[in-house]
Design a protein around this motif. Structure first.
Motif, mmCIF file in Angstrom:
data_model
loop_
_atom_site.group_PDB
_atom_site.id
_atom_site.type_symbol
_atom_site.label_atom_id
_atom_site.label_comp_id
_atom_site.label_asym_id
_atom_site.label_seq_id
_atom_site.Cartn_x
_atom_site.Cartn_y
_atom_site.Cartn_z
ATOM 1 N N ALA A 87 -36.535 -39.245 92.380
ATOM 2 C CA ALA A 87 -35.616 -40.276 91.910
ATOM 3 C C ALA A 87 -34.191 -39.883 92.282
ATOM 4 C CB ALA A 87 -35.740 -40.461 90.400
ATOM 5 N N ASP A 88 -33.327 -40.872 92.404
ATOM 6 C CA ASP A 88 -31.927 -40.606 92.746
ATOM 7 C C ASP A 88 -31.141 -40.100 91.547
ATOM 8 O OD1 ASP A 88 -32.373 -41.437 95.353
ATOM 9 O OD2 ASP A 88 -31.955 -43.527 94.874
ATOM 10 N N GLU A 89 -31.600 -40.466 90.346
ATOM 11 C CA GLU A 89 -30.927 -40.050 89.116
ATOM 12 C C GLU A 89 -31.964 -39.652 88.081
ATOM 13 O OE1 GLU A 89 -28.521 -43.245 87.791
ATOM 14 O OE2 GLU A 89 -27.092 -43.133 89.451
ATOM 15 N N GLY A 90 -31.591 -38.684 87.251
ATOM 16 C CA GLY A 90 -32.488 -38.251 86.189
ATOM 17 C C GLY A 90 -32.573 -39.282 85.087
ATOM 18 N N ASN A 91 -33.803 -39.592 84.665
ATOM 19 C CA ASN A 91 -33.999 -40.598 83.636
ATOM 20 C C ASN A 91 -35.314 -40.285 82.926
ATOM 21 O OD1 ASN A 91 -35.184 -43.278 82.615
ATOM 22 N ND2 ASN A 91 -33.040 -43.828 83.027
ATOM 23 N N VAL A 92 -35.237 -40.158 81.609
ATOM 24 C CA VAL A 92 -36.430 -39.801 80.843
ATOM 25 C C VAL A 92 -37.506 -40.864 80.984
ATOM 26 C CG1 VAL A 92 -37.352 -39.357 78.538
ATOM 27 C CG2 VAL A 92 -35.131 -38.404 79.204
ATOM 28 N N ASP A 93 -37.105 -42.135 80.934
ATOM 29 C CA ASP A 93 -38.087 -43.218 81.044
ATOM 30 C C ASP A 93 -38.758 -43.220 82.416
ATOM 31 O OD1 ASP A 93 -37.558 -44.059 78.465
ATOM 32 O OD2 ASP A 93 -36.054 -45.541 79.079
ATOM 33 N N SER A 94 -37.978 -42.981 83.471
ATOM 34 C CA SER A 94 -38.546 -42.948 84.824
ATOM 35 C C SER A 94 -39.542 -41.799 84.963
ATOM 36 C CB SER A 94 -37.438 -42.794 85.861
ATOM 37 O OG SER A 94 -36.577 -43.914 85.858
ATOM 38 N N ALA A 95 -39.182 -40.644 84.432
ATOM 39 C CA ALA A 95 -40.080 -39.499 84.492
ATOM 40 C C ALA A 95 -41.374 -39.772 83.725
ATOM 41 C CB ALA A 95 -39.384 -38.260 83.929
ATOM 42 N N ALA A 96 -41.247 -40.410 82.564
ATOM 43 C CA ALA A 96 -42.419 -40.716 81.753
ATOM 44 C C ALA A 96 -43.333 -41.698 82.480
ATOM 45 C CB ALA A 96 -42.000 -41.292 80.404
#
Length: 215
Positions: A87-96
Protein backbone atom coordinates in the motif's frame (compact mmCIF):
# COMPACT_ATOMS: atom_id res chain seq x y z
CA UNK A 1 13.56 -22.70 -0.20
CA UNK A 2 11.71 -20.10 -2.23
CA UNK A 3 13.93 -18.38 -4.75
CA UNK A 4 11.83 -15.85 -6.68
CA UNK A 5 9.98 -12.66 -5.77
CA UNK A 6 7.11 -12.12 -8.22
CA UNK A 7 5.86 -8.53 -8.35
CA UNK A 8 2.61 -7.92 -10.20
CA UNK A 9 3.13 -4.58 -11.96
CA UNK A 10 0.60 -4.10 -14.82
CA UNK A 11 2.21 -0.84 -15.95
CA UNK A 12 5.68 -2.37 -15.96
CA UNK A 13 7.29 0.41 -13.93
CA UNK A 14 4.77 1.57 -11.33
CA UNK A 15 6.40 -0.62 -8.68
CA UNK A 16 10.01 -0.29 -9.83
CA UNK A 17 10.97 0.98 -6.37
CA UNK A 18 9.85 -2.34 -4.89
CA UNK A 19 11.91 -4.31 -7.37
CA UNK A 20 15.02 -2.27 -6.60
CA UNK A 21 14.52 -2.46 -2.85
CA UNK A 22 13.94 -6.25 -2.86
CA UNK A 23 16.95 -6.81 -5.14
CA UNK A 24 19.18 -4.87 -2.76
CA UNK A 25 18.13 -6.95 0.26
CA UNK A 26 18.04 -10.45 -1.23
CA UNK A 27 20.87 -13.03 -1.42
CA UNK A 28 22.57 -13.37 -4.84
CA UNK A 29 20.82 -16.65 -5.65
CA UNK A 30 17.39 -15.04 -5.40
CA UNK A 31 15.61 -13.44 -8.34
CA UNK A 32 13.10 -10.59 -8.60
CA UNK A 33 10.67 -10.63 -11.52
CA UNK A 34 7.99 -8.17 -12.59
CA UNK A 35 4.84 -9.67 -14.12
CA UNK A 36 2.36 -7.50 -16.01
CA UNK A 37 -0.64 -9.85 -16.20
CA UNK A 38 -2.42 -11.89 -13.55
CA UNK A 39 -2.71 -14.89 -15.90
CA UNK A 40 1.08 -14.95 -16.28
CA UNK A 41 1.46 -14.72 -12.51
CA UNK A 42 -0.87 -17.68 -12.03
CA UNK A 43 0.95 -19.69 -14.70
CA UNK A 44 4.31 -19.14 -13.00
CA UNK A 45 2.86 -20.12 -9.64
CA UNK A 46 1.35 -23.36 -10.95
CA UNK A 47 4.16 -24.43 -13.29
CA UNK A 48 7.02 -23.92 -10.84
CA UNK A 49 5.47 -25.63 -7.86
CA UNK A 50 4.61 -22.44 -6.00
CA UNK A 51 8.20 -21.66 -4.95
CA UNK A 52 7.66 -17.93 -4.96
CA UNK A 53 6.87 -14.93 -2.82
CA UNK A 54 4.15 -12.87 -4.50
CA UNK A 55 3.98 -9.08 -4.06
CA UNK A 56 1.04 -7.04 -5.36
CA UNK A 57 -0.51 -3.64 -4.78
CA UNK A 58 -3.86 -3.52 -3.05
CA UNK A 59 -5.35 -1.19 -5.70
CA UNK A 60 -3.40 -1.76 -8.92
CA UNK A 61 -4.43 -5.37 -9.48
CA UNK A 62 -4.32 -6.35 -13.15
CA UNK A 63 -6.76 -3.80 -14.54
CA UNK A 64 -9.72 -6.18 -14.15
CA UNK A 65 -9.42 -7.24 -10.54
CA UNK A 66 -8.22 -5.44 -7.45
CA UNK A 67 -5.21 -6.69 -5.56
CA UNK A 68 -7.44 -8.21 -2.89
CA UNK A 69 -9.48 -10.10 -5.47
CA UNK A 70 -6.29 -11.48 -6.95
CA UNK A 71 -5.22 -12.80 -3.56
CA UNK A 72 -8.35 -14.93 -3.44
CA UNK A 73 -7.59 -16.27 -6.91
CA UNK A 74 -4.02 -17.09 -5.90
CA UNK A 75 -5.21 -18.88 -2.78
CA UNK A 76 -7.31 -21.22 -4.91
CA UNK A 77 -4.19 -22.56 -6.63
CA UNK A 78 -1.55 -22.04 -3.92
CA UNK A 79 -3.03 -22.03 -0.43
CA UNK A 80 0.31 -21.75 1.43
CA UNK A 81 2.25 -19.37 -0.80
CA UNK A 82 3.40 -16.15 0.91
CA UNK A 83 1.54 -13.16 -0.56
CA UNK A 84 2.47 -9.63 0.47
CA UNK A 85 0.10 -6.75 -0.18
CA UNK A 86 1.65 -3.34 -0.77
CA UNK A 87 0.00 0.00 0.00
CA UNK A 88 1.10 3.59 -0.54
CA UNK A 89 0.06 4.57 2.99
CA UNK A 90 -0.29 2.72 6.26
CA UNK A 91 -3.89 2.04 7.21
CA UNK A 92 -5.23 -0.38 9.79
CA UNK A 93 -8.41 -1.04 7.82
CA UNK A 94 -6.46 -1.74 4.61
CA UNK A 95 -4.15 -4.15 6.41
CA UNK A 96 -7.12 -5.93 7.99
CA UNK A 97 -8.84 -6.31 4.60
CA UNK A 98 -5.65 -7.68 3.06
CA UNK A 99 -5.18 -10.28 5.79
CA UNK A 100 -8.85 -11.23 5.61
CA UNK A 101 -8.50 -11.78 1.86
CA UNK A 102 -5.60 -14.16 2.50
CA UNK A 103 -2.46 -11.98 2.54
CA UNK A 104 0.52 -13.18 4.55
CA UNK A 105 1.76 -9.67 5.34
CA UNK A 106 1.24 -5.98 4.57
CA UNK A 107 3.97 -3.64 3.36
CA UNK A 108 3.85 0.17 3.18
CA UNK A 109 5.89 2.03 0.57
CA UNK A 110 7.73 5.23 1.43
CA UNK A 111 11.09 6.57 2.57
CA UNK A 112 11.69 3.60 4.88
CA UNK A 113 10.96 0.97 2.20
CA UNK A 114 14.41 -0.77 2.28
CA UNK A 115 14.27 -1.12 6.05
CA UNK A 116 10.69 -2.35 5.91
CA UNK A 117 11.58 -4.95 3.30
CA UNK A 118 14.50 -6.16 5.45
CA UNK A 119 12.11 -6.52 8.39
CA UNK A 120 9.56 -8.30 6.19
CA UNK A 121 12.09 -10.83 4.92
CA UNK A 122 13.25 -11.48 8.46
CA UNK A 123 9.68 -12.19 9.56
CA UNK A 124 9.05 -14.48 6.59
CA UNK A 125 12.26 -16.49 6.96
CA UNK A 126 10.80 -19.03 9.37
CA UNK A 127 7.60 -19.34 7.32
CA UNK A 128 9.57 -20.00 4.13
CA UNK A 129 11.52 -22.79 5.86
CA UNK A 130 8.30 -24.44 7.03
CA UNK A 131 6.80 -24.21 3.53
CA UNK A 132 9.90 -25.81 2.02
CA UNK A 133 9.94 -28.63 4.60
CA UNK A 134 6.25 -29.30 3.95
CA UNK A 135 6.87 -29.36 0.19
CA UNK A 136 9.69 -31.89 0.62
CA UNK A 137 7.52 -33.99 2.94
CA UNK A 138 4.68 -34.01 0.40
CA UNK A 139 7.10 -35.19 -2.29
CA UNK A 140 8.45 -37.93 -0.02
CA UNK A 141 4.93 -39.07 0.87
CA UNK A 142 3.94 -39.20 -2.80
CA UNK A 143 7.03 -41.25 -3.62
CA UNK A 144 6.33 -43.62 -0.73
CA UNK A 145 2.69 -44.05 -1.77
CA UNK A 146 3.75 -44.93 -5.32
CA UNK A 147 6.40 -47.34 -4.01
CA UNK A 148 3.90 -49.10 -1.76
CA UNK A 149 1.39 -49.49 -4.57
CA UNK A 150 4.01 -50.69 -7.03
CA UNK A 151 5.65 -53.21 -4.71
CA UNK A 152 2.53 -54.74 -3.21
CA UNK A 153 0.15 -54.46 -6.16
CA UNK A 154 -2.27 -52.21 -4.30
CA UNK A 155 -3.75 -50.81 -7.49
CA UNK A 156 -6.13 -47.89 -7.77
CA UNK A 157 -6.52 -44.11 -7.69
CA UNK A 158 -9.88 -43.88 -5.97
CA UNK A 159 -10.27 -41.80 -2.78
CA UNK A 160 -10.63 -45.04 -0.81
CA UNK A 161 -7.33 -46.48 -2.12
CA UNK A 162 -5.53 -43.17 -1.51
CA UNK A 163 -6.89 -43.13 2.04
CA UNK A 164 -5.69 -46.72 2.56
CA UNK A 165 -2.18 -45.89 1.32
CA UNK A 166 -2.04 -42.84 3.60
CA UNK A 167 -3.13 -44.98 6.59
CA UNK A 168 -0.42 -47.54 5.77
CA UNK A 169 2.20 -44.78 5.65
CA UNK A 170 1.14 -43.36 9.02
CA UNK A 171 0.66 -46.68 10.83
CA UNK A 172 4.00 -48.01 9.58
CA UNK A 173 5.89 -45.61 11.83
CA UNK A 174 3.90 -46.44 14.98
CA UNK A 175 5.62 -49.16 17.11
CA UNK A 176 2.34 -50.79 18.16
CA UNK A 177 0.38 -53.89 17.12
CA UNK A 178 -2.08 -53.33 14.27
CA UNK A 179 -5.24 -55.37 13.69
CA UNK A 180 -6.29 -55.64 10.04
CA UNK A 181 -9.85 -56.85 9.43
CA UNK A 182 -11.79 -57.66 6.29
CA UNK A 183 -13.46 -60.36 4.28
CA UNK A 184 -11.43 -63.22 2.82
CA UNK A 185 -9.63 -62.17 -0.35
CA UNK A 186 -9.76 -58.41 0.26
CA UNK A 187 -5.99 -58.08 0.56
CA UNK A 188 -5.27 -58.11 4.29
CA UNK A 189 -1.87 -59.77 3.78
CA UNK A 190 -0.92 -57.20 1.14
CA UNK A 191 -1.73 -54.44 3.61
CA UNK A 192 0.26 -56.15 6.37
CA UNK A 193 3.33 -56.47 4.15
CA UNK A 194 2.97 -52.85 3.05
CA UNK A 195 2.82 -51.67 6.70
CA UNK A 196 5.98 -53.67 7.45
CA UNK A 197 7.77 -52.17 4.42
CA UNK A 198 6.72 -48.64 5.35
CA UNK A 199 7.94 -48.85 8.94
CA UNK A 200 11.25 -48.76 10.76
CA UNK A 201 11.38 -52.57 10.87
CA UNK A 202 11.52 -52.82 7.06
CA UNK A 203 15.21 -53.96 6.99
CA UNK A 204 14.30 -56.98 9.09
CA UNK A 205 12.30 -60.02 7.95
CA UNK A 206 8.53 -60.17 8.16
CA UNK A 207 7.55 -63.36 9.98
CA UNK A 208 4.20 -64.79 8.91
CA UNK A 209 2.39 -67.14 11.30
CA UNK A 210 -0.70 -69.12 10.36
CA UNK A 211 -2.71 -69.00 13.59
CA UNK A 212 -5.21 -71.55 12.28
CA UNK A 213 -2.42 -74.15 12.23
CA UNK A 214 -2.16 -73.98 16.05
CA UNK A 215 -5.79 -74.98 16.63
Amino acid sequence: MLRTILILDPAGDALSDLRSAFTAKLPPDWDVQSVTAARDLTRLIVNDGGRHLVVLHERLGDGKHSGLELIRRIRRVAKDMPVVVVADEGNVDSAARAVQAGATDFLVRGDQLPQRIATLLGKLHGLLEVIERNRQLDEQNATLRDAIQSRFQIVGRSPQIKKLIEMIRRVGNVPRPVLITGESGTGKELVARAIHAAGKTAPGPMVVVNCAAFI
